[in-house]
Design a protein around this motif. Structure first.
Motif, PDB file in Angstrom:
ATOM      1  N   VAL A   3       0.837  -1.202   0.000  1.00  0.00           N
ATOM      2  CA  VAL A   3       0.000   0.000   0.000  1.00  0.00           C
ATOM      3  C   VAL A   3       0.871   1.251   0.000  1.00  0.00           C
ATOM      4  O   VAL A   3       0.607   2.208  -0.747  1.00  0.00           O
ATOM      5  CB  VAL A   3      -0.950  -0.016   1.216  1.00  0.00           C
ATOM      6  N   SER A   7       1.096   3.862  -3.105  1.00  0.00           N
ATOM      7  CA  SER A   7       0.801   5.284  -2.888  1.00  0.00           C
ATOM      8  C   SER A   7       1.930   6.163  -3.411  1.00  0.00           C
ATOM      9  O   SER A   7       1.689   7.188  -4.069  1.00  0.00           O
ATOM     10  CB  SER A   7       0.587   5.546  -1.391  1.00  0.00           C
ATOM     11  N   PHE A  29      -5.025   1.514  -1.357  1.00  0.00           N
ATOM     12  CA  PHE A  29      -5.550   0.435  -0.510  1.00  0.00           C
ATOM     13  C   PHE A  29      -6.601  -0.376  -1.266  1.00  0.00           C
ATOM     14  O   PHE A  29      -6.626  -1.618  -1.168  1.00  0.00           O
ATOM     15  CB  PHE A  29      -6.147   1.034   0.761  1.00  0.00           C
TER      16      PHE A  29
END
Length: 244
Positions: A3, A7, A29
């Motif tokens: 995650v 990102s 996510f």
């Protein structure tokens, strides 16, 4: 880890980074939950298998030591040491695989292979940035722990000095909590550094023209200067060893 890596990659490969906000994390996510959950589970499974084998060897070693089988104890100790090395290598490979999965969406095995050869092709640059980042993370961890412990001690002494007979125990508790928080922070920060570095290298390999790349000029200059300093330090060390 996936995650965080996703990102960072969504932020990096975006021409207008001002549009990247908190919603990027939730998007990452969601993408991991729907498309890359198997990759995360497979990487964790490999580590879990190695840890299980180490635990079994530890149990057998205790039984062998009680039976005074010294040869078996030595052999089991060597096997545990080898498995420890394998575990560290697999954790490193897992980290690189997660980053490649976040950038390109590859499966675990393909991401591991591509990430491994990407590091080989850029060993000097990646090692230079990794060494500097590890030093910075270590200094940050020590600073957060010590500063929190000292601040907590003086706070307790000023406000609760008359009520508490012994301040060392709560101070140690504060230091422990601060260390745990700094460890989690450094894990996220370290993953971000590794992801940005691999995004930068992948950006270079995908776009030969510097005008088409996503990397800002400041990032490129910082990585190149770090590589040059690391190379100079290595050359100085080799020169000193040759003279000696």
């Amino acid at each position: 880890q996936i995650v965080v890596a996703l990102s960072i990659s969504l932020w990096y490969f975006n021409r207008n980074r001002s549009l990247v906000k908190n919603a990027t994390f939730f998007k990452a996510f969601r993408l991991v939950s729907f498309y890359h959950l198997g990759t995360a589970a497979f990487g964790s499974l490999i580590i879990a298998i190695v840890k299980t084998v180490r635990a079994i060897l530890t149990y057998i070693q205790k039984k062998a030591s009680k039976s005074k089988l010294r040869v078996a104890v030595v052999i089991l100790s060597v096997l545990k040491c080898l498995l420890w090395c394998v575990e560290k290598c697999l954790k490193f490979i897992n980290k690189q695989a997660y980053i490649q999965t976040a950038i390109f969406g590859y499966s675990f095995c393909k991401a591991s292979r591509i990430g491994f050869f990407l590091i080989l092709r850029n060993a000097l640059r990646i090692s230079a940035v990794s060494v500097v980042s590890q030093i910075v993370l270590f200094i940050g961890k020590v600073f957060i722990t010590v500063a929190s412990a000292v601040a907590g001690y003086y706070y307790l002494e000023i406000h609760f000095g008359e009520d508490l007979n012994y301040l060392m125990v709560p101070t140690l508790l504060i230091a422990f909590v601060a260390y745990a928080v700094s460890e989690m922070f450094n894990e996220v920060f370290g993953m971000a550094i590794s992801t940005i570095l691999q995004c930068f290298v992948a950006d270079e390999e995908m776009f030969e023209d510097t005008g088409d790349r996503f990397a800002p000029g400041g990032l490129a200059g910082t990585i190149d200067s770090t590589q040059q300093r690391y190379k100079k330090n290595k050359m100085k060390q080799v020169g000193v060893e040759n003279k000696s």
